[in-house]
Design an enzyme around this catalytic site. Structure first.
Site, PDB file in Angstrom:
ATOM      1  N   GLU A 170       0.790  -1.234   0.000  1.00  0.00           N
ATOM      2  CA  GLU A 170       0.000   0.000   0.000  1.00  0.00           C
ATOM      3  C   GLU A 170       0.826   1.290   0.000  1.00  0.00           C
ATOM      4  O   GLU A 170       0.387   2.297  -0.514  1.00  0.00           O
ATOM      5  CB  GLU A 170      -0.933   0.011   1.232  1.00  0.00           C
ATOM      6  CG  GLU A 170      -2.098  -0.962   1.144  1.00  0.00           C
ATOM      7  CD  GLU A 170      -3.101  -0.578   0.063  1.00  0.00           C
ATOM      8  OE1 GLU A 170      -3.489   0.611   0.011  1.00  0.00           O
ATOM      9  OE2 GLU A 170      -3.461  -1.445  -0.744  1.00  0.00           O
ATOM     10  N   SER A 450     -52.143 -28.532  34.517  1.00  0.00           N
ATOM     11  CA  SER A 450     -51.680 -29.507  35.518  1.00  0.00           C
ATOM     12  C   SER A 450     -50.237 -29.324  35.941  1.00  0.00           C
ATOM     13  O   SER A 450     -49.755 -30.059  36.808  1.00  0.00           O
ATOM     14  CB  SER A 450     -51.854 -30.922  34.980  1.00  0.00           C
ATOM     15  OG  SER A 450     -53.209 -31.147  34.718  1.00  0.00           O
TER      16      SER A 450
END
Lengths: 763, 146
Positions: A170, A450
C-alpha cells in the site's frame, strides 16, 4: 485613491478572514483527528458469543454432537486436516485442526472416543493433553445505528507480517514520508490526465486513514486537498506506529448485509473464522489485497478475482524478497479457504437475544453496549438451540398434517436449561423460531394447567407424617359453593370419577378432583409457602380452581420453578449470560453460579418417583424401560381449560426442557399436553439422547414392596405389588396374612442393597 | 494326612475370613466423639486457613478436571476470587460428580461470606454417589456453619 485604499483593505481583510477561517478549520480538523485517533469516537459494538465447547479426557459427549458444532462453526471436512478449521471423523476418532481461542493455541489434535466418553486427546506429535477448547460461535451483536463493526487491536497483537505486507503493497515509503507522497501524487495526476479519469489515488496509508476517518468516498480534488491537510496533521501529532495501528483497526474490509466490517481483526474472523494472529501469509495477502476494492475482490462473491488479487500481492512479496520462491509457489497453490458467513447483524435467535439483553441491562447502559466493544459470552449451546428450533418447526408441520390448517398459526415457546446450574442453553419464543416479535418465553402469561400439581403434591409430601405416596386421595364428585353462589364442580379429563386412588397415581394420572380436594385440605397458605420456596413471585389468589391450573405464569417462570425439582432441590437463578469482557480484557464481569437448597431431599425423592411414572405409565408413556432408566427422566403434562394451552415440562439427563403451545388469541386448540407440547419435547430429547446423571439416594429413604391398592406391605412375588420409596419411619407396618407367604427376606432392602438396586432405579 | 490337610484348610479359611472382615470394616469419622478428635481435626473446625489447605489437598478423580483445579487454586492463592470461581464453574460444567470441585466451591463461598451458598454446595456435594468418609466429614463442616 480612496477607492484604491478600500480595495486594498478589502483584499487584506479577505486574506485575513481566509487565514482565520483556515486556521479555525485546521484547529477543528486537529481536534477531530485527536478525538478520533484517541479512540473517543470509535464505536465498537458488543459481540455476543455462544459458550465455547471444551472437550476433556473422561468427558461424556457424543461424536455427532461435536460434528454438528463444528459444522455450525464452519469447520470443513478434510481427510487429513492440515489447516485451521478442518476436521475428520472416523471410527471413534476425531482429527481436528483447531483455529485457536484465548489460551487454546491452533494446531492438530486427535480425540479418541470410547463408550460415549473421550478416552484420550493427543497432539499431532503424540503428546497427550487433558483438554481442548473450541472457539465459541458468534451469534450476534449489539450495534450502533451506523452498523459499523470492528475489533480493536493493540500494537502487540498486530502480526509483524501484516505490517510488512501492508507497507510493501500500500505505501512503500510509509516510514519516510510525512503524510503525503508528492511523487505518488504526481504519478497519479499524470495517469489520470492521460486517461481523463480519476482512477488512481496515489494515497499514502496516512491519507487513506484520513479519508476513512473524516471524508466521503467520492473522488474530488477538493477532498484530496482536505485529505492532505488532515494527513499532515495526523503525521504531526502521532507516531508512525500509532498511525499504522489506527489504519489496521479502522480500514473498511467488507460489507456483510447491513453490517460494515472494519479493521483487520474482524476481517480475519469474518472470512477465516479465526483471529488475525493465526493467519498465514496467503490469508494476510488476501485481506491486504482486498483493500483496493473491497466489493470487487470480495472472496465470497468473486472468488476468482480475489484469488488473482491475492496471488498478485504474493508476487509483490516474492519480488521484494519477503517470501522465497518456494513459499510463493506453495502459497499460490492454496485455495482461499473462506468460511461460510456465520454471523448475522440481526441475531438468528431473537428469543435468546432478548434473554441476553435482560441480563445485560441490569449492569450496562445501552450506549455502552453499542459502542464499547464488549464481548458477551452467553450460555447458549448452539447445537441444542438448533435441535430445539428444528423440533419446533418439524412438530408444527406434523401437527398441521394431523389436525389440519386450523393449526397453521399455532404458537409455541420453549426453553432448555442445564438443570443444576440454571444456565439457559436454548430458547425459542415462536413456532417460527427465527421470527422477531412477541417473545412468548418472557411475555406469554398463561394458565399452567396440571403443571401446578407437582407443587401441590410436594406440599403434601413435605407433611410426611400425614402423606406418603400410597396415601389414598378421594377422587369422587366434588361440588363447592362459591361466595357468589355459583357451584364449582371440577371434572377429570376422562370425565370419570375414580374413588380412592393412591397419591402417586393421582399425580401421574393427573386427576383433577383428587388434586383439588388435596389442595383444599392443605390450604392456600401451605401451597403458597411451597411456591415461595420455589421463588415464584406471583401469588395465588385463593380460588380452588388454581389447584387444577387456572394459575397463570410465563414459560420462563414455570421452568424456573421446576429447576429445583430437576436439580435435587437446589435453586439456581436462570442465566443467559456467562461473562462480559472488556475489549482488551481490561475487565471481566461474571454472572456466577449460585445455588440454594430450597427443597428437602426426601419429599422431593418421592415426588420424582411419581414424575418418573408419568413416563412409565402416565400421560407421557411410550418410551422403553431402558430409555427411561438411562435418561433418568421425569415430567408432567399440562392442559388448561378447553385445551387452550398445551404444556410439557420434563427433565432428562442434565437437561430440563419446557414447551408451551397455544394460540395468541387464546382460542381453543385440539391439543392436550400429551398430543401437543410433549411431541416437541420428544422430538428434541430424541435428537439430544442425553447421558444419564446419577446421584445417590437420600439417607433417610427406604424402599418397600407394598400392595398397589391397600398400601400394606407386600412382596415382589405377591400379586399387585409395587415398589415404593418411603421416608424412614413412614413405611407401612402390617403384612396381611395372605401375603406372608409371598414376602421373603429378599424383599427387605438393606442400605447397600438399596444403593445397588438404585443403580437401576436411578431417581 | 487327609485330616491334617482338612484341619489346615479350615484354619486357613477362618483366618482369611477374619482378616477380610477386618479390612472391610471402615471407621466413619462421624462415629468419633468430638473430644476424641486429634488437635489437627479440631483445627479444621476452628481455623479457616487450615481447612482451606486441607480442601486444596483433595484432588479430582479426572486428570482434566484436576488441571482446571490447579489453575483455580493458583488464582485462589493470589486472592483472585473471580477467576477462581470461573475456573471452578468450568470444572463443574465438565463433570458434576467431583467432590473436589464442590468442596472448593463450598469453601470459596464461605470465604466470600455467602454462608447459605456454602452450605448448599456442601449439601450438593454430599449427594454424589462416590464420596469418601473424609470428604463427607469435610462437607459436613460447612453444614454446621452459622
Amino acid at each position: 485613491m480612496k477607492r484604491k485604499k478600500i480595495i486594498l483593505a478589502s483584499f487584506f481583510g479577505l486574506i485575513t478572514a481566509s487565514i482565520v477561517i483556515m486556521l479555525a478549520y485546521l484547529e477543528l480538523l486537529s481536534d477531530r483527528v485527536e478525538e478520533k485517533l484517541d479512540g473517543i469516537l470509535w464505536t465498537v459494538p458488543a459481540k455476543v458469543y455462544s459458550r465455547p465447547l471444551e472437550i476433556a479426557e473422561g468427558y461424556s459427549v457424543k461424536p455427532q454432537y461435536i460434528q454438528k458444532e463444528l459444522e455450525l462453526l464452519s469447520y470443513s471436512k478434510k481427510r487429513n486436516p492440515e489447516d485451521p478449521g478442518e476436521f475428520h471423523f472416523e471410527k471413534g476418532r476425531l482429527d481436528i485442526y483447531l483455529r485457536g481461542y484465548e489460551d487454546q493455541k491452533p494446531g492438530l489434535f486427535k480425540v479418541f472416543f470410547n463408550g460415549g466418553e473421550v478416552s484420550s486427546i493427543k497432539r499431532s506429535d503424540g503428546i497427550s493433553v487433558d483438554l481442548i477448547s473450541i472457539e465459541p460461535l458468534s451469534i450476534g451483536g449489539i450495534f450502533p445505528s451506523h452498523m459499523q463493526d470492528r475489533i480493536l487491536l493493540n500494537w502487540s497483537q498486530v502480526p509483524k507480517e501484516l505490517i510488512e505486507i501492508l507497507v510493501l503493497v500500500e505505501d512503500k515509503n510509509f516510514f519516510e514520508h510525512s503524510g503525503i507522497s508528492p511523487t505518488s501524487i504526481f504519478r497519479a495526476l499524470i495517469k489520470n490526465t492521460i486517461s481523463l479519469s480519476k482512477q488512481e489515488g496515489g494515497s499514502t496509508i496516512t491519507q487513506q486513514l484520513a479519508k476513512s476517518l473524516f471524508f466521503s468516498p467520492e473522488k474530488t480534488y477538493t477532498r484530496k486537498i482536505k485529505e492532505a491537510f488532515a494527513s499532515l496533521l495526523i503525521e504531526e501529532n502521532y507516531s508512525k506506529q500509532e498511525i499504522l495501528l489506527a489504519y489496521i483497526n479502522d480500514v473498511f474490509i467488507s460489507q456483510s448485509g447491513r453490517r460494515a466490517i472494519h479493521g483487520f481483526e474482524l476481517g480475519a474472523q469474518h472470512f477465516f473464522g479465526t483471529s488475525l494472529k493465526n493467519l498465514d501469509i496467503d490469508q494476510l495477502s488476501l485481506l491486504v489485497g482486498m483493500l483496493k476494492g473491497p466489493s470487487r475482490y470480495n472472496p465470497r462473491r468473486n472468488p476468482n478475482r480475489a484469488k488473482e488479487r491475492r496471488d498478485l500481492v504474493l508476487r509483490v512479496l516474492k519480488d521484494s524478497d519477503f517470501i522465497t520462491l518456494k513459499d510463493y509457489e506453495r502459497f499460490i497453490e492454496k485455495p482461499l479457504s473462506i468460511i461460510k458467513p456465520s454471523f448475522r447483524s440481526q441475531s438468528k435467535h431473537p428469543t435468546f437475544s432478548d434473554l441476553v439483553t435482560i441480563d445485560l441491562r441490569s449492569n450496562f447502559k445501552d450506549k455502552d453496549l453499542r459502542t464499547r466493544g464488549l464481548k458477551v459470552y452467553t450460555n447458549m449451546d448452539p447445537v441444542i438451540q438448533l435441535y430445539l428450533e428444528t423440533s419446533i418447526s418439524n412438530t408444527k408441520i406434523e401437527l398441521i398434517k394431523k389436525y389440519g390448517q386450523e393449526l397453521e398459526d399455532i404458537e409455541m415457546a420453549a426453553i432448555v436449561i442445564d438443570s443444576l446450574s440454571g444456565e439457559i442453553q436454548a430458547a425459542v419464543g415462536s413456532s417460527n423460531p427465527r421470527e422477531f416479535g412477541f417473545n412468548r418465553v418472557l411475555n406469554a402469561s398463561r394458565p399452567v394447567g396440571s403443571l401446578i400439581k407437582p407443587w401441590i403434591y410436594l406440599t403434601a409430601l413435605n407433611n410426611y407424617k400425614d402423606f406418603n405416596l400410597m396415601t389414598p386421595l378421594n377422587d369422587s364428585i366434588l361440588e363447592l359453593e362459591m361466595p357468589n353462589g355459583d357451584i364449582w364442580a371440577p371434572k377429570n379429563f376422562d370425565m370419570d370419577y375414580h374413588g380412592n386412588v393412591p397419591l402417586h397415581m393421582a399425580l401421574w394420572k393427573s386427576y383433577n378432583i383428587a388434586t383439588a380436594r388435596l389442595g383444599i385440605s392443605l390450604g392456600h397458605q401451605e401451597i403458597q409457602a411451597t411456591l415461595d420456596s420455589l421463588k415464584i413471585k406471583k401469588r395465588l389468589r385463593g380460588y380452588p380452581s388454581e389447584f387444577i391450573g387456572s394459575f397463570e405464569l410465563t414459560p420462563i417462570e414455570v421452568i424456573q420453578a421446576y429447576q429445583p425439582i430437576a436439580s435435587k432441590g437446589f435453586y439456581s437463578s436462570l442465566r443467559a449470560v456467562r461473562k462480559v469482557s472488556g475489549p482488551t480484557g481490561n475487565f471481566n464481569l461474571s454472572f456466577p453460579y449460585s445455588i440454594e437448597q430450597v427443597l428437602r431431599p426426601e419429599p422431593l425423592h418421592l415426588l420424582r418417583f411419581s414424575l418418573k411414572k408419568t413416563f412409565e405409565i402416565g400421560t407421557a408413556r411410550g418410551y422403553s424401560e431402558n430409555r427411561i432408566r438411562s435418561w433418568n427422566v421425569g415430567g408432567k403434562t399440562g392442559t388448561s381449560d378447553d385445551q387452550r394451552d398445551s404444556w410439557f415440562v420434563g427433565y432428562a439427563g442434565e437437561y430440563l426442557v419446557l414447551i408451551w403451545s397455544g394460540f395468541d388469541d387464546n382460542r381453543k386448540t385440539p391439543l392436550t399436553g400429551r398430543s401437543g407440547s410433549l411431541q416437541v419435547w420428544k422430538s428434541f430429547i430424541e435428537k439430544v439422547d442425553p447421558l444419564s446423571a446419577k446421584t445417590s439416594i437420600p439417607q433417610r429413604i427406604n424402599y418397600q414392596w407394598v400392595d398397589k391398592e391397600d398400601g400394606n406391605l407386600s412382596g415382589k412375588r405377591c400379586k399387585n405389588s409395587i415398589l415404593v420409596p418411603y421416608i424412614n419411619g413412614t413405611e407401612p407396618q402390617d403384612i396381611p396374612n395372605l401375603r406372608k407367604n409371598c414376602r421373603t427376606k429378599n424383599d427387605i432392602f438393606s442400605r447397600d442393597k438399596l444403593n445397588n438396586f438404585l443403580e437401576d432405579v436411578n431417581l | 494326612m487327609t485330616l491334617i490337610r482338612k484341619i489346615f484348610l479350615i484354619s486357613f479359611s477362618i483366618f482369611s475370613i477374619s482378616c477380610s472382615n477386618q479390612s472391610v470394616k471402615e471407621i466413619s469419622v462421624g462415629d468419633i466423639k468430638m473430644d476424641s478428635f486429634s488437635s489437627s481435626v479440631e483445627d479444621l473446625i476452628t481455623s479457616k486457613e487450615y481447612l482451606k489447605s486441607e480442601i486444596m489437598k483433595i484432588n479430582a478423580a479426572s486428570p482434566s478436571i484436576q488441571r482446571i483445579l490447579n489453575s483455580s487454586d493458583e488464582f485462589w492463592s493470589k486472592g483472585d476470587l473471580k477467576s477462581t470461581n470461573s475456573e471452578l464453574e468450568r470444572a463443574l460444567r465438565l463433570s458434576k460428580t467431583e467432590s473436589a470441585v464442590y468442596l472448593r466451591l463450598a469453601h470459596l463461598r464461605f470465604e466470600q461470606g455467602l454462608i447459605i451458598e456454602s452450605k448448599s454446595f456442601s449439601s450438593r456435594g454430599l449427594m454424589n454417589k462416590t464420596i469418601s468418609s473424609w470428604e463427607s466429614f469435610l462437607f459436613n463442616i460447612y453444614q454446621e456453619l452459622e
